[in-house]
Design a protein around this motif. Structure first.
Motif, PDB file in Angstrom:
ATOM      1  N   LYS A 130      27.702 -20.896  24.568  1.00 16.63           N
ATOM      2  CA  LYS A 130      26.696 -20.979  23.425  1.00 16.63           C
ATOM      3  C   LYS A 130      27.373 -21.238  22.060  1.00 16.63           C
ATOM      4  CE  LYS A 130      24.627 -16.979  23.906  1.00 16.63           C
ATOM      5  NZ  LYS A 130      23.980 -16.077  25.080  1.00 16.63           N
ATOM      6  N   LEU A 131      26.765 -22.001  20.889  1.00 16.60           N
ATOM      7  CA  LEU A 131      27.182 -22.499  19.792  1.00 16.60           C
ATOM      8  C   LEU A 131      26.997 -21.150  19.318  1.00 16.60           C
ATOM      9  CD1 LEU A 131      25.017 -25.611  19.327  1.00 16.60           C
ATOM     10  CD2 LEU A 131      27.653 -24.916  19.743  1.00 16.60           C
ATOM     11  N   PRO A 132      27.401 -20.605  18.123  1.00 20.95           N
ATOM     12  CA  PRO A 132      27.132 -19.027  17.600  1.00 20.95           C
ATOM     13  C   PRO A 132      26.195 -18.499  16.770  1.00 20.95           C
ATOM     14  CG  PRO A 132      29.110 -20.700  16.430  1.00 20.95           C
ATOM     15  CD  PRO A 132      28.581 -21.516  17.820  1.00 20.95           C
ATOM     16  N   ASN A 133      26.343 -17.478  16.687  1.00 26.50           N
ATOM     17  CA  ASN A 133      24.841 -16.680  15.990  1.00 26.50           C
ATOM     18  C   ASN A 133      25.599 -16.929  14.444  1.00 26.50           C
ATOM     19  OD1 ASN A 133      25.625 -15.790  19.172  1.00 26.50           O
ATOM     20  ND2 ASN A 133      22.960 -16.377  18.475  1.00 26.50           N
ATOM     21  N   ALA A 134      26.711 -16.119  14.970  1.00 22.29           N
ATOM     22  CA  ALA A 134      26.942 -15.771  14.006  1.00 22.29           C
ATOM     23  C   ALA A 134      28.352 -16.102  12.953  1.00 22.29           C
ATOM     24  CB  ALA A 134      26.630 -14.284  13.000  1.00 22.29           C
ATOM     25  N   LEU A 135      29.078 -16.617  11.790  1.00 23.65           N
ATOM     26  CA  LEU A 135      30.064 -17.196  12.007  1.00 23.65           C
ATOM     27  C   LEU A 135      30.870 -16.305  10.816  1.00 23.65           C
ATOM     28  CD1 LEU A 135      29.478 -21.092  11.020  1.00 23.65           C
ATOM     29  CD2 LEU A 135      30.801 -19.537  12.985  1.00 23.65           C
ATOM     30  N   ILE A 136      32.038 -16.102  10.723  1.00 28.34           N
ATOM     31  CA  ILE A 136      33.130 -15.273   9.717  1.00 28.34           C
ATOM     32  C   ILE A 136      33.883 -16.622   9.142  1.00 28.34           C
ATOM     33  CG2 ILE A 136      34.708 -13.691   8.499  1.00 28.34           C
ATOM     34  CD1 ILE A 136      34.825 -11.857  11.226  1.00 28.34           C
ATOM     35  N   ILE A 137      33.206 -16.903   7.382  1.00 29.98           N
ATOM     36  CA  ILE A 137      33.793 -18.062   7.290  1.00 29.98           C
ATOM     37  C   ILE A 137      34.458 -17.755   6.052  1.00 29.98           C
ATOM     38  CG2 ILE A 137      31.432 -19.242   7.811  1.00 29.98           C
ATOM     39  CD1 ILE A 137      29.890 -18.348   4.148  1.00 29.98           C
ATOM     40  N   GLY A 138      34.825 -17.064   5.931  1.00 31.66           N
ATOM     41  CA  GLY A 138      35.748 -16.462   4.599  1.00 31.66           C
ATOM     42  C   GLY A 138      36.212 -14.389   4.359  1.00 31.66           C
ATOM     43  N   VAL A 139      36.753 -14.776   2.725  1.00 30.41           N
ATOM     44  CA  VAL A 139      38.276 -15.672   2.198  1.00 30.41           C
ATOM     45  C   VAL A 139      39.354 -15.820   3.208  1.00 30.41           C
ATOM     46  CG1 VAL A 139      36.077 -15.907   0.419  1.00 30.41           C
ATOM     47  CG2 VAL A 139      38.574 -14.078   0.775  1.00 30.41           C
ATOM     48  N   LYS A 140      40.105 -16.449   2.997  1.00 33.13           N
ATOM     49  CA  LYS A 140      41.272 -16.614   3.268  1.00 33.13           C
ATOM     50  C   LYS A 140      42.498 -14.859   2.577  1.00 33.13           C
ATOM     51  CE  LYS A 140      45.882 -19.476   3.390  1.00 33.13           C
ATOM     52  NZ  LYS A 140      46.213 -19.816   3.107  1.00 33.13           N
ATOM     53  N   LYS A 141      42.476 -14.080   3.390  1.00 32.10           N
ATOM     54  CA  LYS A 141      43.880 -12.935   3.048  1.00 32.10           C
ATOM     55  C   LYS A 141      42.825 -12.390   2.260  1.00 32.10           C
ATOM     56  CE  LYS A 141      47.346 -12.726   3.437  1.00 32.10           C
ATOM     57  NZ  LYS A 141      47.426 -12.588   5.055  1.00 32.10           N
ATOM     58  N   GLY A 142      41.218 -12.236   2.867  1.00 32.71           N
ATOM     59  CA  GLY A 142      40.465 -11.052   2.675  1.00 32.71           C
ATOM     60  C   GLY A 142      40.287  -9.777   3.154  1.00 32.71           C
ATOM     61  N   THR A 144      39.534 -10.896   6.275  1.00 31.68           N
ATOM     62  CA  THR A 144      38.869 -11.232   7.846  1.00 31.68           C
ATOM     63  C   THR A 144      38.570 -11.085   9.537  1.00 31.68           C
ATOM     64  OG1 THR A 144      39.242 -14.018   7.866  1.00 31.68           O
ATOM     65  CG2 THR A 144      37.752 -13.359   6.225  1.00 31.68           C
ATOM     66  N   ARG A 145      40.508 -10.871   9.722  1.00 33.16           N
ATOM     67  CA  ARG A 145      41.050 -10.787  10.955  1.00 33.16           C
ATOM     68  C   ARG A 145      40.986  -9.762  11.659  1.00 33.16           C
ATOM     69  NH1 ARG A 145      41.599 -13.028  16.113  1.00 33.16           N
ATOM     70  NH2 ARG A 145      42.458 -14.834  14.052  1.00 33.16           N
ATOM     71  N   ALA A 146      41.073  -8.620  10.290  1.00 33.74           N
ATOM     72  CA  ALA A 146      40.154  -7.254  10.769  1.00 33.74           C
ATOM     73  C   ALA A 146      38.769  -6.674  11.044  1.00 33.74           C
ATOM     74  CB  ALA A 146      40.462  -6.507   9.775  1.00 33.74           C
ATOM     75  N   VAL A 147      38.077  -7.954  10.660  1.00 32.55           N
ATOM     76  CA  VAL A 147      36.828  -7.429  10.856  1.00 32.55           C
ATOM     77  C   VAL A 147      36.573  -8.123  12.195  1.00 32.55           C
ATOM     78  CG1 VAL A 147      34.150  -8.276  10.372  1.00 32.55           C
ATOM     79  CG2 VAL A 147      35.916  -7.983   8.250  1.00 32.55           C
ATOM     80  N   LEU A 148      37.165  -9.351  12.214  1.00 33.03           N
ATOM     81  CA  LEU A 148      36.689  -9.581  13.812  1.00 33.03           C
ATOM     82  C   LEU A 148      37.101  -8.913  14.571  1.00 33.03           C
ATOM     83  CD1 LEU A 148      36.370 -12.864  15.247  1.00 33.03           C
ATOM     84  CD2 LEU A 148      38.836 -12.839  15.566  1.00 33.03           C
ATOM     85  N   GLU A 149      38.289  -8.301  14.660  1.00 30.51           N
ATOM     86  CA  GLU A 149      39.305  -7.909  15.689  1.00 30.51           C
ATOM     87  C   GLU A 149      38.657  -6.599  15.870  1.00 30.51           C
ATOM     88  OE1 GLU A 149      40.924  -8.269  17.743  1.00 30.51           O
ATOM     89  OE2 GLU A 149      42.078 -10.657  16.996  1.00 30.51           O
ATOM     90  N   ILE A 218      28.993 -14.385   7.101  1.00 33.50           N
ATOM     91  CA  ILE A 218      30.082 -13.552   6.601  1.00 33.50           C
ATOM     92  C   ILE A 218      31.277 -13.851   6.092  1.00 33.50           C
ATOM     93  CG2 ILE A 218      31.533 -10.925   7.698  1.00 33.50           C
ATOM     94  CD1 ILE A 218      30.047 -10.710  10.312  1.00 33.50           C
ATOM     95  N   VAL A 219      31.360 -13.123   4.732  1.00 32.55           N
ATOM     96  CA  VAL A 219      32.219 -13.222   3.877  1.00 32.55           C
ATOM     97  C   VAL A 219      32.776 -11.820   3.264  1.00 32.55           C
ATOM     98  CG1 VAL A 219      32.654 -14.275   1.604  1.00 32.55           C
ATOM     99  CG2 VAL A 219      30.938 -15.102   2.873  1.00 32.55           C
ATOM    100  N   VAL A 220      33.859 -11.437   3.360  1.00 35.59           N
ATOM    101  CA  VAL A 220      34.844 -10.845   3.186  1.00 35.59           C
ATOM    102  C   VAL A 220      35.914 -11.111   2.177  1.00 35.59           C
ATOM    103  CG1 VAL A 220      37.063  -9.379   3.916  1.00 35.59           C
ATOM    104  CG2 VAL A 220      35.233 -10.716   5.474  1.00 35.59           C
ATOM    105  N   VAL A 221      35.321 -10.699   1.107  1.00 35.40           N
ATOM    106  CA  VAL A 221      36.464 -10.854  -0.302  1.00 35.40           C
ATOM    107  C   VAL A 221      37.164  -9.251  -0.705  1.00 35.40           C
ATOM    108  CG1 VAL A 221      33.998 -12.441  -1.388  1.00 35.40           C
ATOM    109  CG2 VAL A 221      33.702  -9.692  -1.221  1.00 35.40           C
ATOM    110  N   ILE A 286      23.676 -14.310   3.940  1.00 35.66           N
ATOM    111  CA  ILE A 286      24.771 -14.088   3.829  1.00 35.66           C
ATOM    112  C   ILE A 286      25.650 -12.440   3.968  1.00 35.66           C
ATOM    113  CG2 ILE A 286      27.054 -14.574   2.645  1.00 35.66           C
ATOM    114  CD1 ILE A 286      25.277 -17.283   1.542  1.00 35.66           C
ATOM    115  N   HIS A 287      26.096 -11.767   4.522  1.00 35.40           N
ATOM    116  CA  HIS A 287      26.570 -10.641   3.926  1.00 35.40           C
ATOM    117  C   HIS A 287      28.370 -10.759   3.484  1.00 35.40           C
ATOM    118  CE1 HIS A 287      26.818  -6.904   4.327  1.00 35.40           C
ATOM    119  NE2 HIS A 287      28.042  -6.190   5.777  1.00 35.40           N
ATOM    120  N   PHE A 288      28.703  -9.611   2.582  1.00 36.65           N
ATOM    121  CA  PHE A 288      29.501  -9.551   1.665  1.00 36.65           C
ATOM    122  C   PHE A 288      30.575  -8.132   2.623  1.00 36.65           C
ATOM    123  CE2 PHE A 288      26.670 -12.739  -0.697  1.00 36.65           C
ATOM    124  CZ  PHE A 288      27.449 -13.540  -1.180  1.00 36.65           C
ATOM    125  N   VAL A 289      31.202  -8.630   2.799  1.00 36.96           N
ATOM    126  CA  VAL A 289      32.217  -7.499   3.201  1.00 36.96           C
ATOM    127  C   VAL A 289      33.230  -7.433   2.372  1.00 36.96           C
ATOM    128  CG1 VAL A 289      34.580  -6.018   4.593  1.00 36.96           C
ATOM    129  CG2 VAL A 289      31.683  -7.246   5.481  1.00 36.96           C
TER     130      VAL A 289
END
Length: 384
Positions: A130-142, A144-149, A218-221, A286-289
């Protein structure tokens, strides 16, 4: 003489009637048995699954019963699917989940397994792409990989491990191509993907809204100065001959003129990018981490992410430990593994040493952008 004649006429007629009766009775009995066998083999109410299998196998060589064996198997699969779905929609009760898991899996798989491992196995076999319900859209070096894992250990989340870059680089391939990349999920699960460059891509908000205006983002700042230094450190590891950080960051350092065309600087101007997203999405979507709190309090940050996604808070303090070598939290080993799960070697690099005066100049540059960002999202990330 007349009596003998009548007897000879009646007896043959009586024999013929008897034979016809026997023939019709035999046909009726055979037809009744056939119907009874069909109904009994594929009936909805059976004493046990094993007994049902024996009945179906018992009749595998009986004429037309062969045609019904596929229906028997289909009925059993439908029953198993229903059992699994019921189990997965009651994940608030671990006992109920364990009981359903043990009854649904073959005897050889009745062991202690993590809920996420079990749901992955079930989704791979019975789920749909299915198409995604949610996306981690940023930011680079913020972070994001940790949140995904971290979030993907939740049993109700299925995430794509790689970055598809669909909404920035591969949009011309179409949604069917994009859907084909996704992991299989059950109806009760969330499909998630991560591509940090979406946040700074001008066309991404419109394209994502076109796919689904209800997508959760989801945006990781992270402190934009620290983020820029981390970005440069990563680039330097791949291209050792690039100019120094100071040369790239400033058009004129003596005047404090920052070069906003350099991507490492521009990414940290969060308010400018957010304004573009708010043309297509509500702020509540939009949720900010906080990248800093993700290190000091990973369970707290993941708890808020779970709330935002509408998930039960399953990921807690018990899932994390702090890795002093890397300088950030890692996941404790799951029940199915003998090793803990930590991010790769590329994570946790020692940053390039930057002159203190350069850092202060960049802090002064980012301060007005940060203040507007705090006001917009209703959070003070304390980067100053």
């Amino acid at each position: 003489m007349a009596y003998r004649f009548m007897t000879n006429r009646i007896v043959p007629s009586s024999n013929r009637l008897s034979k016809r009766f026997i023939f019709i009775f035999t046909i009726s009995l055979s037809f009744t048995y056939l119907c009874y066998s069909i109904l009994f083999c594929c009936g909805t109410i059976m004493p046990t699954q094993s007994y049902e299998e024996k009945r179906c196998l018992h009749h595998k060589n009986v004429g037309s019963i062969k045609l019904l064996q596929k229906d028997c198997i289909a009925d059993k699969r439908s029953a198993l699917d229903e059992t699994l779905n019921v189990a997965l929609t009651h994940q608030g009760s671990s006992n109920a989940r364990n009981q359903s898991r043990n009854s649904a899996l073959p005897i050889t798989h009745k062991r202690s397994i993590a809920p996420s491992e079990y749901n992955i196995t079930v989704a791979q076999k019975y789920g749909n792409k299915k198409l995604p319900n949610a996306l981690i859209i940023g930011v680079k070096k913020g972070g994001t990989r940790a949140v995904l894992e971290f979030i993907r250990i939740h049993p109700d989340v299925r995430a794509l491990g790689t970055e598809p870059h669909f909404f920035d680089r591969n949009y011309d391939r179409g949604l069917d191509w994009y859907r084909g990349l996704m992991p299989r999920t059950l109806d009760s699960q969330i499909t998630l993907e991560k591509t940090p460059s979406y946040f700074v891509t001008r066309e991404a908000p419109r394209r994502i809204a076109s796919m689904s205006p209800n997508t959760k983002l989801i945006v990781v700042v992270r402190n934009p100065v620290t983020r820029a230094i981390s970005d440069y450190t990563q680039t330097l590891s791949k291209k050792p001959d690039i100019p120094t950080f100071e040369e790239l960051a400033f058009q004129n350092r003596s005047q404090g003129l920052v070069d906003t065309s350099w991507n490492a600087i521009r990414i940290g101007m969060y308010i400018l990018h957010l304004e573009n997203w708010l043309q297509y999405f509500r702020l509540s979507q939009i949720h900010f981490v906080s990248g800093e709190r993700l290190i000091t309090d990973p369970a707290g940050e993941l708890g808020r992410v779970q709330d935002f996604l509408g998930l039960k808070r399953i990921i807690t303090d018990k899932h994390f430990y702090f890795n002093r070598t890397k300088g950030f939290p890692c996941l404790k080993k799951p029940e199915s593994s003998s090793q803990p799960r930590c991010l790769g070697k590329s994570k946790g690099r020692t940053h390039v040493q930057i002159d203190r005066e350069v850092i202060e100049q960049l802090r002064d540059f980012y301060r007005p952008f940060n203040i507007k960002f705090y006001e917009m999202v209703g959070q003070d990330f304390r980067w100053d």
